[in-house]
Design a protein around this motif. Structure first.
Motif: not given
Length: 375
Positions: A25-27, A143-144, A292-293, A359-360
């Motif tokens: 949940r925090l990225g 993070e998104p 980004a992954a 955007a990434p």
């Protein structure tokens, strides 16, 4: 320093790859920072007290500190891809460069004052600042979301395979790019390791006086970092990196012939300005090799190259000094490293490492959607 290099070589790229496979949940990246930063803060503050319990306690503290640093380095660099659109990453790196220079100056100044009152106090100050950063990150850093990813990407990936993929990305041009980065990093790591001894021998002065050259580099890096990021975003990262590498080469050529330490300090100002340009643009170029992954693997690969350069560069230069019997040729050797870096970077395909408009996260979701259609 030996322990630090070994752990950096072994852990940083692996942790970077593992962060790609982390989903919470925090990225992907933030959990590594929130776990490792408290250990960094505590061990920093306690290291000066560890020697009271013997060498083993001191070594244990250093190892814990080095492991903690290794855990958050690649995820922190990968956050650039998670949070910042591609077109703004060079600018962001420039801002980070200024922030680090200012932070280093302020902390070193404060540490000098505290050291007069107690040798432990600078370490306590450093640990307190890291703890403050951890509190800020815990409260504010997010993070998104990555809800658009298919389930199979949530499985843990083989870290070494991910690292191999990072080094072979970019239509096979990644090895050439990372080789250029290696020579660039070897230049600065060798300069940092050998300049004081070179200057003391050459200008017949003390190491303390020669350290003025480092001050000139630090000040010029502070001045040049933000413009370097902005210019890279405006005119192209590779073009600006080539200009910076050329400026460093010119500075090395001048350093070989300058007659006095004062003249050397002036030339090193040019060296630092030129150095700030690739620093602001090379990591953003590396992050363009994937979405980004995969930013953790790419950041890990870049930091691995940096660590290898820290071992290889000073060692090769030192071996040459043993053969030559003098340190006089330091800047000629550095110029050779830079010429090799320029040749490799200049022959990459047009558009390599340049910013994308989207955007990434948008790019990543688009690729995932395309993969879903194909399947």
């Amino acid at each position: 320093m030996g322990i630090d290099n070994v752990l950096a070589l072994c852990l940083v790229p692996v942790i970077g790859s593992l962060s790609d496979a982390t989903h919470s949940r925090l990225g992907r990246r933030v959990p590594f920072l929130l776990i490792a930063l408290p250990f960094t803060a505590i061990t920093l503050a306690l290291i000066p007290f560890a020697e009271r319990f013997g060498l083993a306690a001191l070594l244990l503290g250093m190892i814990v500190l080095d492991v903690a640093l290794a855990v958050w380095r690649a995820p922190f660099s990968a956050l650039l891809a998670e949070l910042i659109p591609s077109i703004h990453r060079s600018k962001t790196e420039g801002i980070l460069g200024v922030a680090m220079c200012l932070g280093a100056m302020l902390v070193l100044g404060g540490a000098r004052q505290l050291a007069a009152k107690g040798i432990e106090l600078p370490f306590v100050l450093a640990g307190s600042l890291v703890l403050f950063v951890w509190l800020l990150y815990s409260a504010l850093l997010r993070e998104p979301r990555h809800d658009g990813e298919p389930h199979e990407t949530r499985a843990a990936v083989a870290p070494l395979r991910s690292l191999r993929d990072a080094f072979t990305a970019g239509n096979g041009q990644a090895p050439q790019f990372f080789a250029s980065c290696l020579l660039f990093q070897m230049t600065f790591q060798s300069f940092s390791s050998w300049f004081t001894l070179h200057g003391a021998e050459r200008f017949h002065t003390t190491v303390a006086d020669v350290s003025l050259g480092f001050i000139a580099v630090a000040v010029s890096t502070l001045i040049g970092s933000m413009p370097a990021g902005w210019l890279g975003a405006r005119y192209g990262r590779r073009r600006l990196c080539l200009i910076g590498l050329t400026g460093m080469t010119l500075a090395c050529a001048l350093m070989h012939v300058v007659p006095t330490l004062s003249a050397a300090v002036a030339v090193l100002f040019l060296f630092g300005l030129s150095w700030s340009i690739p620093v602001a643009n090379l990591i953003p170029m590396a992050l363009e090799l994937g979405t980004a992954a995969r930013a953790g693997s790419l950041a890990g690969a870049f930091l691995l190259v940096q660590s290898v350069a820290g071992v290889l560069g000073p060692s090769l230069v030192g071996a040459w000094f043993d053969v030559a019997g003098s340190k006089r040729s330091l800047f000629l050797v550095l110029a050779l490293f830079l010429i090799g870096s320029i040749a490799l970077l200049a022959t990459l395909a047009r558009g390599f490492g340049e910013a994308t408009v989207a955007a990434p996260v948008e790019v990543e979701l688009a690729e995932l959607a395309s993969a879903g259609v194909e399947s």
